[in-house]
Motif scaffolding. Structure first.
Motif, PDB file in Angstrom:
ATOM      1  N   SER A  83      16.394 -17.995  34.402  1.00 59.15           N
ATOM      2  CA  SER A  83      15.556 -17.544  33.290  1.00 59.15           C
ATOM      3  C   SER A  83      15.968 -18.151  31.956  1.00 59.15           C
ATOM      4  CB  SER A  83      15.577 -16.012  33.193  1.00 59.15           C
ATOM      5  OG  SER A  83      16.900 -15.541  33.008  1.00 59.15           O
ATOM      6  N   ASP A  84      17.166 -18.752  31.886  1.00 59.78           N
ATOM      7  CA  ASP A  84      17.623 -19.399  30.656  1.00 59.78           C
ATOM      8  C   ASP A  84      17.169 -20.854  30.563  1.00 59.78           C
ATOM      9  OD1 ASP A  84      18.904 -17.083  29.952  1.00 59.78           O
ATOM     10  OD2 ASP A  84      20.930 -17.791  30.443  1.00 59.78           O
ATOM     11  N   ALA A 122      11.445 -29.560  19.881  1.00 58.32           N
ATOM     12  CA  ALA A 122      11.268 -28.731  18.688  1.00 58.32           C
ATOM     13  C   ALA A 122       9.808 -28.360  18.452  1.00 58.32           C
ATOM     14  CB  ALA A 122      11.829 -29.450  17.470  1.00 58.32           C
ATOM     15  N   ASN A 123       8.887 -29.157  18.989  1.00 57.55           N
ATOM     16  CA  ASN A 123       7.458 -28.871  18.819  1.00 57.55           C
ATOM     17  C   ASN A 123       6.950 -27.834  19.809  1.00 57.55           C
ATOM     18  OD1 ASN A 123       7.383 -30.713  16.764  1.00 57.55           O
ATOM     19  ND2 ASN A 123       6.508 -32.374  18.011  1.00 57.55           N
ATOM     20  N   GLN A 124       7.813 -27.431  20.759  1.00 57.13           N
ATOM     21  CA  GLN A 124       7.428 -26.463  21.791  1.00 57.13           C
ATOM     22  C   GLN A 124       8.339 -25.240  21.685  1.00 57.13           C
ATOM     23  OE1 GLN A 124       4.776 -27.024  23.676  1.00 57.13           O
ATOM     24  NE2 GLN A 124       4.495 -29.105  22.880  1.00 57.13           N
ATOM     25  N   PRO A 125       7.901 -24.193  20.952  1.00 58.55           N
ATOM     26  CA  PRO A 125       8.775 -23.027  20.734  1.00 58.55           C
ATOM     27  C   PRO A 125       9.337 -22.432  22.023  1.00 58.55           C
ATOM     28  CG  PRO A 125       6.838 -22.903  19.327  1.00 58.55           C
ATOM     29  CD  PRO A 125       6.613 -24.058  20.256  1.00 58.55           C
ATOM     30  N   GLU A 126       8.523 -22.395  23.101  1.00 53.70           N
ATOM     31  CA  GLU A 126       9.002 -21.823  24.368  1.00 53.70           C
ATOM     32  C   GLU A 126      10.220 -22.587  24.880  1.00 53.70           C
ATOM     33  OE1 GLU A 126       7.772 -19.613  26.929  1.00 53.70           O
ATOM     34  OE2 GLU A 126       6.129 -18.668  25.858  1.00 53.70           O
ATOM     35  N   LEU A 127      10.168 -23.918  24.767  1.00 53.16           N
ATOM     36  CA  LEU A 127      11.295 -24.740  25.215  1.00 53.16           C
ATOM     37  C   LEU A 127      12.440 -24.705  24.210  1.00 53.16           C
ATOM     38  CD1 LEU A 127       9.410 -27.909  26.545  1.00 53.16           C
ATOM     39  CD2 LEU A 127      10.433 -26.085  27.906  1.00 53.16           C
ATOM     40  N   ARG A 128      12.098 -24.804  22.962  1.00 58.27           N
ATOM     41  CA  ARG A 128      13.116 -24.852  21.902  1.00 58.27           C
ATOM     42  C   ARG A 128      14.006 -23.616  21.917  1.00 58.27           C
ATOM     43  NH1 ARG A 128      10.045 -24.364  16.827  1.00 58.27           N
ATOM     44  NH2 ARG A 128      10.263 -22.138  17.322  1.00 58.27           N
ATOM     45  N   ASP A 129      13.413 -22.471  22.234  1.00 57.47           N
ATOM     46  CA  ASP A 129      14.151 -21.212  22.194  1.00 57.47           C
ATOM     47  C   ASP A 129      14.849 -20.865  23.506  1.00 57.47           C
ATOM     48  OD1 ASP A 129      13.280 -20.936  19.600  1.00 57.47           O
ATOM     49  OD2 ASP A 129      11.553 -19.693  20.117  1.00 57.47           O
ATOM     50  N   ALA A 130      14.713 -21.709  24.517  1.00 53.25           N
ATOM     51  CA  ALA A 130      15.398 -21.453  25.788  1.00 53.25           C
ATOM     52  C   ALA A 130      16.908 -21.483  25.565  1.00 53.25           C
ATOM     53  CB  ALA A 130      14.999 -22.495  26.830  1.00 53.25           C
ATOM     54  N   PRO A 131      17.647 -20.504  26.085  1.00 53.71           N
ATOM     55  CA  PRO A 131      19.102 -20.475  25.860  1.00 53.71           C
ATOM     56  C   PRO A 131      19.811 -21.767  26.251  1.00 53.71           C
ATOM     57  CG  PRO A 131      18.367 -18.372  26.731  1.00 53.71           C
ATOM     58  CD  PRO A 131      17.166 -19.282  26.766  1.00 53.71           C
ATOM     59  N   LEU A 132      19.396 -22.395  27.363  1.00 51.11           N
ATOM     60  CA  LEU A 132      20.071 -23.636  27.767  1.00 51.11           C
ATOM     61  C   LEU A 132      19.730 -24.788  26.833  1.00 51.11           C
ATOM     62  CD1 LEU A 132      19.890 -23.555  31.676  1.00 51.11           C
ATOM     63  CD2 LEU A 132      21.841 -23.085  30.194  1.00 51.11           C
ATOM     64  N   ALA A 133      18.527 -24.780  26.239  1.00 49.69           N
ATOM     65  CA  ALA A 133      18.166 -25.821  25.275  1.00 49.69           C
ATOM     66  C   ALA A 133      19.057 -25.729  24.043  1.00 49.69           C
ATOM     67  CB  ALA A 133      16.702 -25.689  24.888  1.00 49.69           C
ATOM     68  N   ALA A 186      22.098 -24.174  23.948  1.00 51.93           N
ATOM     69  CA  ALA A 186      23.500 -24.372  24.320  1.00 51.93           C
ATOM     70  C   ALA A 186      23.860 -25.842  24.472  1.00 51.93           C
ATOM     71  CB  ALA A 186      23.802 -23.615  25.614  1.00 51.93           C
ATOM     72  N   HIS A 187      22.926 -26.637  24.988  1.00 52.13           N
ATOM     73  CA  HIS A 187      23.207 -28.052  25.245  1.00 52.13           C
ATOM     74  C   HIS A 187      22.511 -28.983  24.253  1.00 52.13           C
ATOM     75  CE1 HIS A 187      25.270 -27.059  28.982  1.00 52.13           C
ATOM     76  NE2 HIS A 187      24.270 -26.247  29.281  1.00 52.13           N
ATOM     77  N   GLU A 188      21.901 -28.407  23.225  1.00 48.17           N
ATOM     78  CA  GLU A 188      21.227 -29.187  22.178  1.00 48.17           C
ATOM     79  C   GLU A 188      20.246 -30.193  22.776  1.00 48.17           C
ATOM     80  OE1 GLU A 188      24.298 -30.839  19.715  1.00 48.17           O
ATOM     81  OE2 GLU A 188      24.762 -28.896  18.800  1.00 48.17           O
ATOM     82  N   ILE A 189      19.377 -29.678  23.635  1.00 51.87           N
ATOM     83  CA  ILE A 189      18.379 -30.527  24.286  1.00 51.87           C
ATOM     84  C   ILE A 189      17.210 -30.770  23.326  1.00 51.87           C
ATOM     85  CG2 ILE A 189      16.730 -30.666  26.196  1.00 51.87           C
ATOM     86  CD1 ILE A 189      18.727 -28.916  27.804  1.00 51.87           C
ATOM     87  N   LYS A 190      16.911 -32.034  23.078  1.00 50.26           N
ATOM     88  CA  LYS A 190      15.855 -32.393  22.140  1.00 50.26           C
ATOM     89  C   LYS A 190      14.608 -32.965  22.821  1.00 50.26           C
ATOM     90  CE  LYS A 190      18.644 -31.405  18.740  1.00 50.26           C
ATOM     91  NZ  LYS A 190      18.493 -30.150  17.969  1.00 50.26           N
ATOM     92  N   ALA A 191      14.761 -33.413  24.077  1.00 48.68           N
ATOM     93  CA  ALA A 191      13.630 -33.971  24.817  1.00 48.68           C
ATOM     94  C   ALA A 191      13.742 -33.525  26.271  1.00 48.68           C
ATOM     95  CB  ALA A 191      13.612 -35.496  24.730  1.00 48.68           C
ATOM     96  N   TYR A 192      12.582 -33.290  26.908  1.00 50.40           N
ATOM     97  CA  TYR A 192      12.582 -32.709  28.257  1.00 50.40           C
ATOM     98  C   TYR A 192      11.400 -33.209  29.069  1.00 50.40           C
ATOM     99  CZ  TYR A 192      11.663 -29.105  31.824  1.00 50.40           C
ATOM    100  OH  TYR A 192      11.400 -28.452  32.999  1.00 50.40           O
ATOM    101  N   ALA A 232      14.363 -34.066  33.460  1.00 55.22           N
ATOM    102  CA  ALA A 232      15.168 -34.960  32.637  1.00 55.22           C
ATOM    103  C   ALA A 232      15.411 -34.315  31.278  1.00 55.22           C
ATOM    104  CB  ALA A 232      14.467 -36.303  32.463  1.00 55.22           C
ATOM    105  N   PHE A 233      16.577 -34.653  30.678  1.00 53.93           N
ATOM    106  CA  PHE A 233      16.961 -34.068  29.395  1.00 53.93           C
ATOM    107  C   PHE A 233      17.592 -35.150  28.519  1.00 53.93           C
ATOM    108  CE2 PHE A 233      17.608 -31.157  32.907  1.00 53.93           C
ATOM    109  CZ  PHE A 233      16.883 -30.042  32.533  1.00 53.93           C
ATOM    110  N   ASP A 234      17.451 -34.978  27.216  1.00 52.80           N
ATOM    111  CA  ASP A 234      18.127 -35.894  26.302  1.00 52.80           C
ATOM    112  C   ASP A 234      18.492 -35.143  25.036  1.00 52.80           C
ATOM    113  OD1 ASP A 234      18.337 -39.184  26.347  1.00 52.80           O
ATOM    114  OD2 ASP A 234      18.510 -38.308  24.333  1.00 52.80           O
TER     115      ASP A 234
END
Length: 319
Positions: free
Chosen positions: A60-61, A80-91, A93-99, A117-119
């Motif tokens: 769920s994170d 950052a343009n997708q609040p649902e993704l931006r606010d995910a705890p794992l995003a 914690a790992h400073e994920i900027k692209a998915y 994929a993550f960046d």
């Protein structure tokens, strides 16, 4: 070797991750499996050294949890343009900027996991053709996954036919050699597909007392009653073995913690109905450790149970 040269899900997955990372430059590519509340990494390419097969995070994170809900785009070059993704705890914690996240589904249409994929840096928007290509790779992996999952039962059946001669003469259960062989084969499936599994270790109480006071025929009868009770409690797909004189094991395949708890309750009821007392230990496989570790943990818990029974002064308990 090209992707089309791969003839199984694991090999195709590894090749796909390498090709996609090389083509699109996202730092980390993974194939994951959702199992209950966990998101298990089956394969990983790139990223930090900790990003490897067997890594477990909270479902769920994750960003994939939000992708599976179909509330976010499959490709989000700017998280950052997708609040649902931006606010995910794992995003966070790992400073994920692209998915990127593509679902992998079973033949029944259920969510299995993802090609993702993550960046740590924002990425350019991919052309439509590139998105279609990634979707095509995910579709190919899904097809291979479905085919292999459908073959699982047939493979298990063939494996058990191959060790049918390795049975205990008294009970008809698998013996130690068959147990070790089947445990190893099931671990390979767990590692490849992220299947859950559990191991139960049992040690009968009172066998020495029965042998010493009533004779070995009575001891043999106790062992046979225990074997029948365990076979009755286990599912058809599970592996039940006599591992030694008064030691038994059950490998519950594709069985999560809830299923393992239900199995333990069935064992207790079945043994009590048969008039058999036994110390019992149960352990659920951890993706980062494997079935051998679960088997060893079940053994330790069984001996803890045996010592607790002895401390209570229960008759017939000698160890």
């Amino acid at each position: 070797m090209t992707l089309t040269d791969a003839h199984d899900f694991e090999t195709a997955g590894a090749k796909a991750l390498t090709l996609l990372r090389k083509r699109y430059g996202y730092d980390l590519w993974m194939i994951t499996r959702r199992e209950g509340d966990d998101l298990i990494t089956l394969q990983a390419e790139g990223g930090a050294p900790s990003a490897k097969a067997g890594m477990v995070s909270t479902w769920s994170d994750s960003l994939c949890y939000r992708m599976a809900s179909k509330k976010v785009p499959l490709i989000a070059p700017i998280v950052a343009n997708q609040p649902e993704l931006r606010d995910a705890p794992l995003a966070k914690a790992h400073e994920i900027k692209a998915y990127i996240g593509m679902p992998l589904t079973t033949a029944e249409g259920e969510f299995f996991g993802s090609l993702c994929a993550f960046d740590g840096a924002e990425q350019p928007l991919l052309p439509a053709d590139d998105q279609e290509l990634i979707e095509l790779v995910a579709a190919m992996l899904t097809s291979m996954l479905r085919y292999e999952l459908q073959l699982t039962q047939s493979r298990r059946h063939a494996e058990r036919l191959a060790v049918d001669a390795q049975t205990d003469a008294l009970t008809g259960l698998y013996n130690r050699r068959a147990w070790d062989d089947l445990l190893e084969k099931e671990e390979e499936r767990c590692r490849r597909y992220g299947h859950p599994a559990a191991v139960v270790a049992l040690d009968l109480n009172g066998l020495k007392l029965a042998n010493d006071t009533l004779g070995h025929a009575a001891g043999d009868e106790l062992i046979k009653r225990a074997a029948a009770a365990l076979r009755s409690a286990a599912r058809n797909v599970d592996i039940v073995a006599r591992l030694g004189g008064d030691e038994f094991g059950i490998l519950a395949v594709e069985c999560d913690a809830a299923g393992a708890g239900a199995l333990r309750r069935r064992i207790d009821v079945s043994l009590a109905s048969a008039g058999v007392s036994a110390a019992c230990g149960l352990a659920v496989r951890k993706p980062s450790e494997g079935l051998l570790a679960a088997s060893q943990a079940a053994d330790r818990l069984m001996y803890d149970d045996k010592r607790a029974m002895k401390a209570l002064g229960q008759p017939g308990i000698s160890a």
